[in-house]
Design an enzyme around this catalytic site. Structure first.
Site, PDB file in Angstrom:
ATOM      1  N   GLY A 201       0.783  -1.238   0.000  1.00 48.28           N
ATOM      2  CA  GLY A 201       0.000   0.000   0.000  1.00 48.28           C
ATOM      3  C   GLY A 201       0.809   1.278   0.000  1.00 48.28           C
ATOM      4  N   GLU A 234       4.988  -6.259   2.011  1.00 51.78           N
ATOM      5  CA  GLU A 234       4.686  -6.915   0.732  1.00 51.78           C
ATOM      6  C   GLU A 234       4.076  -5.911  -0.241  1.00 51.78           C
ATOM      7  OE1 GLU A 234       2.070 -10.125   1.974  1.00 51.78           O
ATOM      8  OE2 GLU A 234       0.487  -8.717   2.485  1.00 51.78           O
ATOM      9  N   GLY A 236       3.260  -3.990  -3.799  1.00 50.25           N
ATOM     10  CA  GLY A 236       3.084  -4.350  -5.200  1.00 50.25           C
ATOM     11  C   GLY A 236       3.308  -3.121  -6.062  1.00 50.25           C
ATOM     12  N   ARG A 237       2.319  -2.251  -6.064  1.00 51.59           N
ATOM     13  CA  ARG A 237       2.314  -1.092  -6.954  1.00 51.59           C
ATOM     14  C   ARG A 237       3.619  -0.283  -6.905  1.00 51.59           C
ATOM     15  NH1 ARG A 237      -2.454   1.492  -8.754  1.00 51.59           N
ATOM     16  NH2 ARG A 237      -3.540   0.454  -7.042  1.00 51.59           N
ATOM     17  N   CYS A 306     -16.143   1.787 -27.670  1.00 52.34           N
ATOM     18  CA  CYS A 306     -17.387   2.526 -27.855  1.00 52.34           C
ATOM     19  C   CYS A 306     -18.055   2.748 -26.507  1.00 52.34           C
ATOM     20  CB  CYS A 306     -18.309   1.757 -28.790  1.00 52.34           C
ATOM     21  SG  CYS A 306     -17.496   1.318 -30.322  1.00 52.34           S
ATOM     22  N   TYR A 334      -1.051  -2.979 -11.908  1.00 47.52           N
ATOM     23  CA  TYR A 334      -2.519  -2.876 -12.010  1.00 47.52           C
ATOM     24  C   TYR A 334      -2.897  -2.212 -13.338  1.00 47.52           C
ATOM     25  CZ  TYR A 334      -2.013  -3.767  -7.021  1.00 47.52           C
ATOM     26  OH  TYR A 334      -1.671  -4.303  -5.798  1.00 47.52           O
TER      27      TYR A 334
END
Ligand SMILES: *Cc1c(COP(=O)(O)O)cnc(C)c1O
Length: 356
Positions: A201, A234, A236-237, A306, A334
């Site tokens: 986070g 841990e 991620g981003r 569209c 992500y």
């Protein structure tokens, strides 16, 4: 702004739209994060981006991987048979509870009872949903994740020799600065567990890609708080987001009822991040086009889908021409793996890798 190597690679890619990953940049970034963390263990949350080339770079630096499904588990074990895996996620099946792991993050008393019934050995961190105030987060992890203090207490007497309690796990929120995360860590570490996983986070800013999470402050703060205990994070981003680019071309420019649009090959079915998070994806226009142009005005960048939701970025003041190359930054987490690839059945992007 993108650097010269990325720019050169983006201009020579065959057939955009395509993803471009800068592996040396990822290597340097994760090495710096690893150094800043000192004694704190670093796992990578695979759900941010499971691309095998990225995982190979990460594997040279991290202590293990956090996986949240049998699919991610098989993928990572296939690439690195000996890697340490922390297996988490709400709603684990009985089959998932039986998977080999270094740590298993248990999400509820019922899940723990099913684990005991499975008759396997397990090393468990109980996932606490700490109900701490997390203002300023991009996404809070309240709701169904983990359990409250009462359910943690219900779990404690159930442990034994086969299913062992190793400590506590808490993934608090998404998008927090180092100071806020340390404040939350301090509250969690007031509890008497020898091992604590503080989750991911760490904040990234899509508004200003250059401003980075303060890993040095976080690492030093955790080392001071840990006092000999085994701490783990841990993310991620914040590890992979910066190494990815989505490169495409302008197929049309126009003004509709006073608003200027650049229409790009591809769309948010390849790069869903701006649509889900509601932000402008940072971009650079490389003037490779000779077609009709918009000059120095607010331009909304859209894709080929569209749907009015197919917007990468709105009202970006720039000049842009048909045939220009557009490079979206911060597309390494992500992004492709959360996108709805088959919507409208356009061709899929190719994947290219910058190597050292
Ligand atoms: C998603 C997730 C992470 C990674 O979060 P980032 O915001 O990408 O750092 C870590 N731990 C758990 C349990 C998660 O669900």
């Amino acid at each position: 702004m993108i650097d010269a190597r990325v720019q050169e690679a983006a201009l020579s890619l065959p057939g955009p739209p395509a993803y471009l990953y800068d592996l040396p940049a990822l290597d340097g970034h994760v090495a710096a994060v690893r150094r800043a963390l000192g004694p704190t263990e670093l796992y990578y949350a695979v759900k941010a981006n499971p691309d095998a080339e990225l995982l190979r770079v990460l594997a040279g630096h991290v202590d293990g991987f956090e996986v949240s499904s049998a699919g991610e588990h098989a993928h990572v074990r296939g690439l690195f048979p000996g890697a340490r895996l922390a297996l988490g996620g709400p709603g684990k099946t009985d089959a998932e509870l039986r998977l080999p792991h270094h740590r298993l993050h248990v999400e509820s008393p019922n899940e723990l009872r099913r684990l005991l019934d499975a008759g396997v050995r397990a090393d468990v961190l109980l996932r606490l949903n700490p109900g701490l105030p997390v203002e300023g987060a991009a996404l809070t992890m309240s709701g169904p994740f983990g359990m409250d203090e009462d359910d943690v207490a219900r779990c404690l007497p159930l442990f034994g020799d086969r299913v062992r309690l190793r400590g506590l796990h808490a993934h608090l929120a998404s998008g927090l600065a180092a100071g806020r995360l340390l404040g939350l860590a301090e509250r969690l570490l007031a509890q008497p567990y020898e091992e604590v996983n503080l989750g991911g986070g760490m904040a990234v800013s899509y508004e200003s890609p250059g401003s980075r999470f303060d890993w040095a402050a976080y690492g030093a703060g955790l080392a001071a708080l840990g006092r000999g205990r085994r701490l783990r994070i841990e993310p991620g981003r914040a590890l992979t987001v910066y190494c990815g680019y989505y490169v495409t071309k302008v197929v049309d420019v126009k003004r509709v009822r006073g608003r200027a649009y650049a229409i790009l090959l591809g769309g948010t079915h390849h790069l869903r991040t701006p649509a889900t998070k509601g932000h402008d994806q940072p971009l650079t226009v490389l003037p490779t086009g000779k077609g009709p142009a918009l000059a120095d005005e607010p331009v909304t960048f859209v894709g080929q889908l569209c749907t009015p939701k197919d917007v990468f970025a709105g009202n970006i003041v720039t000049s842009v021409a048909v045939g220009d190359t557009v490079v979206f930054e911060m597309a390494g987490a992500y992004a492709w793996n959360i996108s709805h690839h088959d919507f409208l059945m356009h061709p899929k992007p190719a994947f290219h890798y910058l190597r050292a």
